[in-house]
Enzyme design. Structure first.
Site, short mmCIF file in Angstrom:
data_model
loop_
_atom_site.label_atom_id
_atom_site.label_comp_id
_atom_site.label_asym_id
_atom_site.label_seq_id
_atom_site.Cartn_x
_atom_site.Cartn_y
_atom_site.Cartn_z
N ASN A 1 47.53 12.06 -10.46
CA ASN A 1 46.43 10.95 -10.23
C ASN A 1 45.28 10.55 -9.29
OD1 ASN A 1 45.43 9.16 -12.53
ND2 ASN A 1 46.12 7.10 -10.71
N ASP B 1 57.96 2.18 9.10
CA ASP B 1 56.44 0.99 9.47
C ASP B 1 56.35 1.65 10.64
OD1 ASP B 1 56.42 -0.51 7.16
OD2 ASP B 1 58.09 -2.39 8.00
N LYS C 1 45.84 10.76 0.24
CA LYS C 1 44.65 10.31 1.23
C LYS C 1 43.81 11.82 2.05
CE LYS C 1 43.77 6.82 -1.00
NZ LYS C 1 43.05 6.82 -2.13
N ASN D 1 43.91 -3.21 6.81
CA ASN D 1 44.84 -3.53 5.84
C ASN D 1 43.84 -5.16 4.94
OD1 ASN D 1 46.58 -2.94 7.33
ND2 ASN D 1 48.50 -3.61 6.20
N TYR E 1 52.07 9.49 -0.88
CA TYR E 1 50.53 8.11 -1.33
C TYR E 1 49.75 8.54 -0.03
CZ TYR E 1 47.23 4.57 -0.37
OH TYR E 1 46.01 4.11 -0.67
N SER F 1 42.49 5.84 3.54
CA SER F 1 43.43 5.10 4.77
C SER F 1 43.72 4.99 5.90
CB SER F 1 44.76 5.02 3.92
OG SER F 1 45.74 4.37 4.61
P1 NAD Z 1 44.01 -1.16 -7.72
O1 NAD Z 1 44.83 -1.19 -8.13
O2 NAD Z 1 43.67 -2.05 -7.21
O3 NAD Z 1 42.32 -0.50 -8.00
C1 NAD Z 1 42.32 0.84 -8.32
C2 NAD Z 1 42.22 1.21 -10.19
O4 NAD Z 1 41.90 1.79 -10.39
C3 NAD Z 1 42.68 -0.07 -10.89
O5 NAD Z 1 42.06 -0.80 -11.75
C4 NAD Z 1 43.78 0.83 -11.84
O6 NAD Z 1 43.60 0.68 -13.49
C5 NAD Z 1 42.45 1.91 -11.73
N1 NAD Z 1 43.31 3.27 -11.74
C6 NAD Z 1 43.76 3.79 -11.70
N2 NAD Z 1 44.06 5.16 -11.88
C7 NAD Z 1 42.91 5.56 -12.58
C8 NAD Z 1 42.76 6.58 -13.63
N3 NAD Z 1 43.47 7.34 -13.71
N4 NAD Z 1 41.77 6.31 -13.99
C9 NAD Z 1 41.07 5.46 -14.29
N5 NAD Z 1 40.80 4.41 -12.96
C10 NAD Z 1 42.31 4.41 -12.71
O7 NAD Z 1 44.10 -1.16 -5.26
P2 NAD Z 1 43.24 -1.29 -4.66
O8 NAD Z 1 43.76 -2.07 -3.89
O9 NAD Z 1 41.69 -1.80 -5.21
O10 NAD Z 1 42.80 0.12 -3.94
C11 NAD Z 1 41.24 0.91 -4.12
C12 NAD Z 1 41.23 2.48 -3.72
O11 NAD Z 1 41.81 2.23 -2.10
C13 NAD Z 1 42.20 2.94 -3.70
O12 NAD Z 1 42.11 4.62 -3.25
C14 NAD Z 1 43.93 2.76 -2.50
O13 NAD Z 1 44.37 3.43 -2.72
C15 NAD Z 1 42.56 2.49 -1.28
N6 NAD Z 1 43.66 1.88 -0.54
C16 NAD Z 1 43.67 0.48 -0.73
C17 NAD Z 1 44.21 -0.05 0.58
C18 NAD Z 1 45.07 -1.21 0.04
O14 NAD Z 1 45.25 -1.68 0.55
N7 NAD Z 1 44.69 -2.19 -1.16
C19 NAD Z 1 44.29 0.80 1.58
C20 NAD Z 1 43.50 1.81 2.26
C21 NAD Z 1 43.06 2.16 0.68
#
Ligand code: NAD
Length: 338
Positions: free
Chosen positions: A100, A299, A154, A180, A150, A125
């Site tokens: 994914n 951690d 990245k 974060n 995970y 990240s």
């Molecule tokens: P989230 O899960 O809320 O949002 C991700 C969205 O992508 C969701 O709405 C999900 O339904 C959609 N999605 C997942 N796989 C998909 C696919 N195959 N096709 C279409 N849609 C798909 O996550 P978030 O917290 O908003 O994170 C967004 C990005 O930021 C991610 O790449 C995550 O790895 C990165 N990130 C998040 C954090 C955190 O702490 N939230 C920190 C660092 C990086």
């Protein structure tokens, strides 16, 4: 000016769509709703007065991704959020994460190369820094062995983009390394919607305070930090969302110095777990039921961003405080449980 936001109904994506629409961009969202709800679209519409175009599509479906880009070849920028993000789940099911997070990136990036304007922003990240003792950590710090599949997705994601940029000079890309993200939109119309038990501290705190969870476990009270608990750089999701708009504009205005750039997106300030708990208790006026338990394996003790590059080169700076973020998260939790 049409911008594609993949994962645009998710936590960070939805806040970014709001900021993009506030700045006059026309947004198309792709999301498969695997970790979000269609109601988020109403929240975005209520805040901005504009309903973004939404296409329900699974980016793992390569043919559908190709067809989408054929229909929308006037997209001027792509912000790619869509991915799975639960560290523990990635350890249990690595292939799901590689499929994914890596396959979808490749499919989307390939199609970006067919656009007239090839501007691409990637959600990276601070996990790419792994266990580090360089504080604050700058973008020049070496990427360390990933602590989880995970985190590895990245690192691999950044490498895929970097390698592609080397041979495709028309491709312009920025990876934003988030620290974060916490908090919610001040309107409380959109926010973080964890499915199941929250993996992150702040939703766990607000769910405990509202009675969904009985107790918050604070992992480790004997770390070599001021109060013994781990230190992180908590960034308000609205500030983070704004960083994407600024990064996109940098690419559209061709202000980028090289065709692949990386920026830390954090506040530059470390806060301990107990400082976050104290902020919550102060703002909500509630006593939080928490207990300090054993350390959790893997951690990082302390990490916070060196933000000089983002401040001076990207021209972005976090403006909101930890208290602002906690206040907005609490308002959001109360709203969704009403
Ligand atoms: P989230 O899960 O809320 O949002 C991700 C969205 O992508 C969701 O709405 C999900 O339904 C959609 N999605 C997942 N796989 C998909 C696919 N195959 N096709 C279409 N849609 C798909 O996550 P978030 O917290 O908003 O994170 C967004 C990005 O930021 C991610 O790449 C995550 O790895 C990165 N990130 C998040 C954090 C955190 O702490 N939230 C920190 C660092 C990086």
């Amino acid at each position: 000016m049409k911008v594609l936001v993949t994962g645009g109904l998710g936590y960070i994506g939805s806040h970014t769509v709001v900021e993009l629409q506030n700045e006059g961009y026309e947004v198309i969202i792709i999301d498969n709703l695997s970790n979000s709800s269609i109601e988020v679209l109403d929240g975005i519409t209520a805040i901005t007065g504009i309903k973004p175009q939404f296409v329900k599509l699974d980016l793992k479906e390569k043919q559908q991704v190709e067809d989408f880009f054929k229909r929308h070849n006037d997209v001027r920028g792509v912000i790619h959020f869509a991915a799975n993000k639960a560290v523990g789940e990635s350890v249990e099911n690595p292939l799901m994460y590689y499929e994914n997070n890596v396959n979808t990136l490749v499919y989307v990036l390939k199609e970006v190369l067919s656009l007239k304007q090839q501007n691409f922003i990637f959600s990276s990240s601070c996990t790419v820094y792994g266990q580090t003792d360089q504080l604050p950590i700058s973008e020049n710090a070496p990427v360390q062995a990933a602590q989880s599949p995970y985190g590895n997705t990245k690192q691999i994601g950044e490498e895929i983009i970097m390698d592609t940029c080397k041979v495709k000079p028309d491709l312009n890309s920025i990876s934003l390394r988030y620290f974060n993200p916490i908090g919610a939109h001040p309107s409380a119309k959109i926010g973080e919607l964890p499915i199941g038990v929250p993996q992150n501290l702040v939703p766990f705190i607000t769910q405990t305070a509202i009675g969904i969870r009985t107790q918050l476990s604070v992992f480790g009270g004997d770390y070599p930090t001021s109060d013994g608990t781990c230190i992180r750089d908590y960034i308000h999701v609205v500030d983070l969302a704004k960083a994407h708009v600024i990064a996109l504009k940098r690419l559209l205005d061709q202000k980028n110095k090289t065709n692949y750039e990386v920026f830390n997106i954090g506040t530059g300030k470390g806060s301990s777990v107990l400082e976050v708990v104290n902020s919550f208790e102060k703002i909500s006026g509630k006593n939080l039921n928490y207990k300090i338990v054993d350390r959790r394996k893997g951690d990082v003790i302390a990490i916070y961003a060196e933000t000089k590059k983002a401040n001076e080169i990207l021209g972005w700076k976090a403006e909101l405080t930890l208290d602002d973020a906690i206040g907005s998260a609490w308002k959001w939790e109360q709203r969704i449980n009403n």
